[in-house]
Write an enzyme that holds these catalytic residues in place. Structure first.
Site, short mmCIF file in Angstrom:
data_model
loop_
_atom_site.label_atom_id
_atom_site.label_comp_id
_atom_site.label_asym_id
_atom_site.label_seq_id
_atom_site.Cartn_x
_atom_site.Cartn_y
_atom_site.Cartn_z
N ASN A 214 28.58 33.15 37.62
CA ASN A 214 29.56 33.35 38.69
C ASN A 214 29.15 34.57 39.52
O ASN A 214 28.10 35.15 39.29
CB ASN A 214 30.96 33.50 38.10
CG ASN A 214 31.03 34.67 37.15
OD1 ASN A 214 30.86 35.81 37.54
ND2 ASN A 214 31.26 34.38 35.86
N ASP A 283 34.28 29.92 31.46
CA ASP A 283 35.15 29.18 30.55
C ASP A 283 34.40 28.04 29.87
O ASP A 283 34.77 27.60 28.79
CB ASP A 283 36.36 28.63 31.31
CG ASP A 283 37.33 29.75 31.68
OD1 ASP A 283 37.61 30.59 30.80
OD2 ASP A 283 37.78 29.80 32.83
N LYS A 293 12.23 22.21 30.74
CA LYS A 293 12.78 22.07 32.09
C LYS A 293 13.15 20.61 32.37
O LYS A 293 12.33 19.71 32.11
CB LYS A 293 11.74 22.56 33.12
CG LYS A 293 12.24 22.54 34.53
CD LYS A 293 11.18 23.01 35.50
CE LYS A 293 11.69 22.85 36.92
NZ LYS A 293 10.65 23.10 37.91
N PHE A 329 41.85 41.31 32.94
CA PHE A 329 41.83 41.12 34.39
C PHE A 329 42.19 39.67 34.67
O PHE A 329 42.12 38.82 33.77
CB PHE A 329 40.44 41.44 34.96
CG PHE A 329 40.31 42.87 35.42
CD1 PHE A 329 40.23 43.89 34.48
CD2 PHE A 329 40.27 43.19 36.77
CE1 PHE A 329 40.12 45.22 34.89
CE2 PHE A 329 40.15 44.51 37.19
CZ PHE A 329 40.08 45.52 36.25
N LYS A 343 49.00 34.91 31.68
CA LYS A 343 47.88 35.40 30.86
C LYS A 343 48.29 36.62 30.05
O LYS A 343 47.87 36.79 28.90
CB LYS A 343 46.67 35.73 31.75
CG LYS A 343 45.97 34.46 32.25
CD LYS A 343 44.81 34.73 33.19
CE LYS A 343 44.31 33.41 33.76
NZ LYS A 343 43.33 33.53 34.82
#
Ligand code: PMT
Length: 403
Positions: A214, A283, A293, A329, A343
């Protein structure tokens, strides 16, 4: 990197001795001034052979003291007024001669006299030829200074100006800067506390070449680790992929995948007084990681099957030792506060810091952030946009209150 005026109102006195490394000190002064410090310089006569007082005067915007008996600018006993003015005195580069004088109570020039007259913390950064540094007299003098509470900033190893290689190079300017910031910038209200911070992006391999990740740069978590260290905490930073340098004085554990981060966090969980999870954890991860590969010709159907990663924060919440403060966070694109509340409850947190991907100059990669801090008592505080270092300080202020 720190850009805030964290040294505003702080007085720093630099004592420069006659060594070639004196040429590095103007750069240090420039960095200190940028952080808001007021800097003054005392030089030995030998130091003026390497760098002129005018250079230091121009960088610090203050007169430079060299001579004990020169005409003062205003009526003052200069060595005493400088000694009383400063919050901390850094002697850098400190020669073997100056270290000898400081250790043996000799005050025969402006710098050694100021050093004797000050009640502030004194830091000494030696720089000299390796044989001089290792000489029994120098080592005994350094030991004496340490025993008297003077902090020695160890010299680095490398090629010296004289051509020798070994220990004796002036410590890196950023090490000197960090030592001064540590000394004067913040109250040590996290002293004796162990703080575990996570930062950056986890990386999940698809094959030996490709991966899923990310946009986290690690900046938010790194500023939390930096701020906690500067407030006296013993900090462990578990970081995934990051695009910035880790702070000095912090124990860094590099990890790759969410499972690696889980293992590192769990192994440090019990000893931590505070855990702050600013990392962006994937997640999901590929169910099967190809050994070679993946080739487009080899019958690849264009489908990567995923499975869930462990929820690290949830596990830490379920196994939280008594008295530990656990902070998460929350990064969302919609219903930020509602999702953050869920959360906070579900993961048994003491606090959660909610930030949104839709806010300008906030979230991933930017140097600033706009956050809302929610705690388990139901308090919700929306903070203005500010540097990530300031967000870290705001968060730690609240953590300290809970401790
Ligand atoms: O690194 P920067 O570029 O500075 O960006 C900062 C940041 C946006 C990454 C940071 O401020 C932030 O929001 N981090 C958390 C991002 C995130 O994963 O949010 P989440 O809502 O998906 O997760 C909630 C909490 O659970 C987080 O504390 C996360 O670390 C934790 N989590 C999530 C999934 C998982 N499998 N394990 C976890 O521990």
């Amino acid at each position: 990197m720190l850009n805030d005026k964290i040294l505003s109102g702080k007085h720093i006195l630099i004592g420069v001795c006659g060594g070639i490394a004196a040429y590095k000190i103007p750069d240090l002064i420039s960095k200190l001034v940028k952080l808001g410090a007021e800097v003054k310089v005392v030089m030995t006569h030998a130091a003026t052979e390497f760098v002129t007082p005018l250079t230091f005067q121009s960088m610090s915007h203050n007169p430079v003291a060299v001579d004990m008996f020169s005409e003062p600018v205003a009526w003052e006993i200069r060595h005493i007024s400088l000694a009383q003015w400063t919050d901390t005195l850094l002697v850098a580069p400190a020669t073997a001669n100056m270290i000898g004088k400081l250790a043996n109570g000799i005050a025969d020039d402006m710098l050694s006299t100021v050093a004797m007259a000050t009640r502030s913390q004194v830091l000494v950064a030696p720089a000299m030829n390796t044989a001089m540094y290792e000489n029994a007299a120098t080592q005994a003098n350094i030991k004496t200074l340490k025993e008297r509470g003077i902090k020695i900033i160890e010299p680095a190893e490398g090629r010296l100006a004289c051509g020798d290689s070994g220990k004796g190079k002036l410590a890196d300017i950023d090490v000197l800067l960090n030592s001064l910031i540590y000394e004067v910038a913040f109250e040590k209200d996290l002293s004796g506390k162990k703080v575990l911070v996570t930062a950056g992006a986890t990386v999940e391999s698809v094959d030996p070449v490709r991966f899923l990740t990310n946009h986290s740069s690690g900046k938010m978590g790194i500023e939390i680790a930096r701020a906690a260290q500067l407030r006296g905490a013993d900090v462990t930073l578990v970081c995934g992929n990051i695009s910035v340098e880790t702070p000095m004085g912090v124990n860094v554990i590099k990890v790759k995948s969410a499972q690696d981060m889980f293992d590192a966090c769990v192994s440090h969980q019990k000893e931590a007084d505070v855990i702050i999870k600013a990392a962006a954890v994937a997640d999901f991860k590929p169910k099967d990681v190809a050994d070679n590969k993946i080739k487009k010709e080899g019958g690849f159907e264009g489908v990567i099957r995923l499975e869930q990663n462990p929820d690290i924060l949830k596990y830490l919440g379920e196994h939280k030792p008594a008295g530990q403060i656990l902070v998460g966070f929350c990064m969302e694109t919609q219903d930020l506060i509602e999702n953050a509340k869920k959360k906070l409850d579900k993961k048994n947190l003491d606090m959660i810091v909610a930030n949104s991907l839709t806010e300008p100059n906030a979230g991933f990669k930017s140097d600033t952030n706009t956050v809302t801090i929610l705690d388990k008592t139901g308090k919700i505080e929306a903070l203005d946009n500010m540097s990530k270092f300031c967000v870290a300080q705001e968060l730690l202020d609240r953590v300290v209150k809970c401790l």
